[in-house]
Design a protein around this motif. Structure first.
Motif, mmCIF file in Angstrom:
data_model
loop_
_atom_site.group_PDB
_atom_site.id
_atom_site.type_symbol
_atom_site.label_atom_id
_atom_site.label_comp_id
_atom_site.label_asym_id
_atom_site.label_seq_id
_atom_site.Cartn_x
_atom_site.Cartn_y
_atom_site.Cartn_z
ATOM 1 N N ILE A 116 0.848 -1.197 0.000
ATOM 2 C CA ILE A 116 0.000 0.000 0.000
ATOM 3 C C ILE A 116 0.877 1.238 0.000
ATOM 4 O O ILE A 116 1.906 1.263 0.685
ATOM 5 N N ALA A 117 0.444 2.274 -0.712
ATOM 6 C CA ALA A 117 1.192 3.533 -0.660
ATOM 7 C C ALA A 117 0.264 4.705 -0.364
ATOM 8 O O ALA A 117 -0.872 4.744 -0.834
ATOM 9 N N GLY A 118 0.777 5.632 0.427
ATOM 10 C CA GLY A 118 0.143 6.935 0.629
ATOM 11 C C GLY A 118 1.096 7.968 0.050
ATOM 12 O O GLY A 118 2.281 7.962 0.381
ATOM 13 N N ILE A 119 0.580 8.812 -0.851
ATOM 14 C CA ILE A 119 1.495 9.682 -1.598
ATOM 15 C C ILE A 119 1.198 11.157 -1.361
ATOM 16 O O ILE A 119 0.057 11.555 -1.105
ATOM 17 N N MET A 120 2.245 11.955 -1.450
ATOM 18 C CA MET A 120 2.134 13.404 -1.192
ATOM 19 C C MET A 120 3.174 14.129 -2.031
ATOM 20 O O MET A 120 4.169 13.532 -2.468
ATOM 21 N N SER A 121 2.929 15.425 -2.218
ATOM 22 C CA SER A 121 3.885 16.226 -2.981
ATOM 23 C C SER A 121 3.804 17.679 -2.543
ATOM 24 O O SER A 121 2.729 18.169 -2.174
ATOM 25 N N ALA A 122 4.935 18.354 -2.581
ATOM 26 C CA ALA A 122 4.983 19.796 -2.333
ATOM 27 C C ALA A 122 5.748 20.432 -3.475
ATOM 28 O O ALA A 122 6.764 19.903 -3.914
ATOM 29 N N SER A 123 5.224 21.555 -3.966
ATOM 30 C CA SER A 123 5.902 22.225 -5.074
ATOM 31 C C SER A 123 5.647 23.721 -4.980
ATOM 32 O O SER A 123 4.616 24.147 -4.451
ATOM 33 N N PRO A 124 6.567 24.513 -5.500
ATOM 34 C CA PRO A 124 6.335 25.963 -5.488
ATOM 35 C C PRO A 124 5.179 26.383 -6.402
ATOM 36 O O PRO A 124 4.700 27.505 -6.303
ATOM 37 N N SER A 125 4.736 25.513 -7.285
ATOM 38 C CA SER A 125 3.689 25.885 -8.247
ATOM 39 C C SER A 125 2.328 25.949 -7.544
ATOM 40 O O SER A 125 2.160 25.442 -6.434
ATOM 41 N N PRO A 126 1.339 26.561 -8.221
ATOM 42 C CA PRO A 126 -0.008 26.629 -7.619
ATOM 43 C C PRO A 126 -0.699 25.269 -7.561
ATOM 44 O O PRO A 126 -1.766 25.146 -6.963
ATOM 45 N N PHE A 127 -0.123 24.251 -8.202
ATOM 46 C CA PHE A 127 -0.805 22.949 -8.263
ATOM 47 C C PHE A 127 -0.221 21.922 -7.293
ATOM 48 O O PHE A 127 -0.723 20.806 -7.181
ATOM 49 N N GLY A 128 0.846 22.287 -6.628
ATOM 50 C CA GLY A 128 1.377 21.424 -5.555
ATOM 51 C C GLY A 128 1.829 20.048 -5.991
ATOM 52 O O GLY A 128 1.743 19.097 -5.219
ATOM 53 N N GLY A 129 2.288 19.919 -7.233
ATOM 54 C CA GLY A 129 2.817 18.620 -7.661
ATOM 55 C C GLY A 129 1.743 17.608 -8.029
ATOM 56 O O GLY A 129 1.997 16.398 -8.022
ATOM 57 N N LEU A 130 0.551 18.095 -8.378
ATOM 58 C CA LEU A 130 -0.560 17.177 -8.694
ATOM 59 C C LEU A 130 -0.246 16.241 -9.859
ATOM 60 O O LEU A 130 -0.647 15.071 -9.852
ATOM 61 N N ARG A 131 0.486 16.762 -10.847
ATOM 62 C CA ARG A 131 0.792 15.918 -12.012
ATOM 63 C C ARG A 131 1.762 14.800 -11.617
ATOM 64 O O ARG A 131 1.655 13.679 -12.098
#
Ligand SMILES: Cc1cc2nc3c(=O)[nH]c(=O)nc-3n(C[C@H](O)[C@H](O)[C@H](O)COP(=O)(O)O)c2cc1C
Length: 191
Positions: A116-131
């Motif tokens: 199982i994985a739980g995933i997250m992302s942080a990015s300077p962009s307004p989309f927060g690494g959604l892609r």
């Protein structure tokens, strides 16, 4: 619950936003009494995957990292977004770990299958690494790891953190939910 999660960020950058996000997830797991092993990809320096290396000198670091994945029930992963996808260091690690070792079948996927994985992302962009999150979901599907529906994306990461702390309480609440759900599903699958 008797399950163990492995936590890592797909960035080796000093001051990485994703490492900070992951550290908060690890802290949330600790508060919820979920067993979690944090590790750093920087401690497992891997060459870029090549077939020649795989057959002639499978890297010790890849074997060691794979052993950690095999020994855990699930993963908490924070990925940076690089050109709309996951970081190369994370993809390279996944590619090495997806390879059979020790006489396994080509489709064994012992580091990933049924986990199982739980995933997250942080990015300077307004989309927060959604892609990047969408790509990571797709990669995990290919290697037989279930990804929980919850995920956390932190936009404008350069302004979202005050040192190690997230200024807004909402992503922290989402992080707590993500970690708990990942542990719950891992426990249910193991039962
Ligand atoms: C090669 C490269 C490509 C990037 N592409 C994207 C991108 O597509 N989308 C995005 O939101 N940020 C992009 N960024 C910015 C990263 O989100 C930013 O560097 C972030 O801080 C990386 O995560 P980290 O802080 O955990 O190292 C890119 C950065 C690099 C170095």
């Amino acid at each position: 619950m008797g399950i163990k999660l492995l936590a890592l960020a797909g960035s080796t950058r000093e001051g990485s936003f994703n490492q900070r996000l992951l550290d908060l997830a690890v802290a949330a797991a600790g508060k919820a009494e979920i067993a979690v092993t944090p590790l750093k990809l920087a401690d497992y320096p891997l060459p870029v995957y090549s077939h020649e290396l795989e057959v002639s000198a499978f890297p010790e670091a890849a074997l060691a990292l794979k052993a950690e994945f095999v020994a855990h029930d699930g993963f908490l992963i924070a990925t940076p977004e690089y050109n709309g996808s996951i970081s190369s260091v994370l993809k390279n690690a996944i590619d090495w770990l997806s390879r059979p070792t020790g006489g396994e079948s080509i489709i064994a996927l012992s580091a990933f299958r049924g986990k199982i994985a739980g995933i997250m992302s942080a990015s300077p962009s307004p989309f927060g690494g959604l892609r990047a999150l969408t790509h990571l979901r797709q990669i995990f599907q290919t290697i037989q790891t279930l990804v929980v529906t919850e995920q956390v994306a932190v936009p404008a990461a350069h302004a979202a953190f005050d040192g190690p702390v997230l200024k807004d309480p909402l992503p922290l609440q989402l992080l707590d939910g993500l970690v708990r759900r990942t542990a719950q599903v891992a426990a249910a699958l193991k039962a």
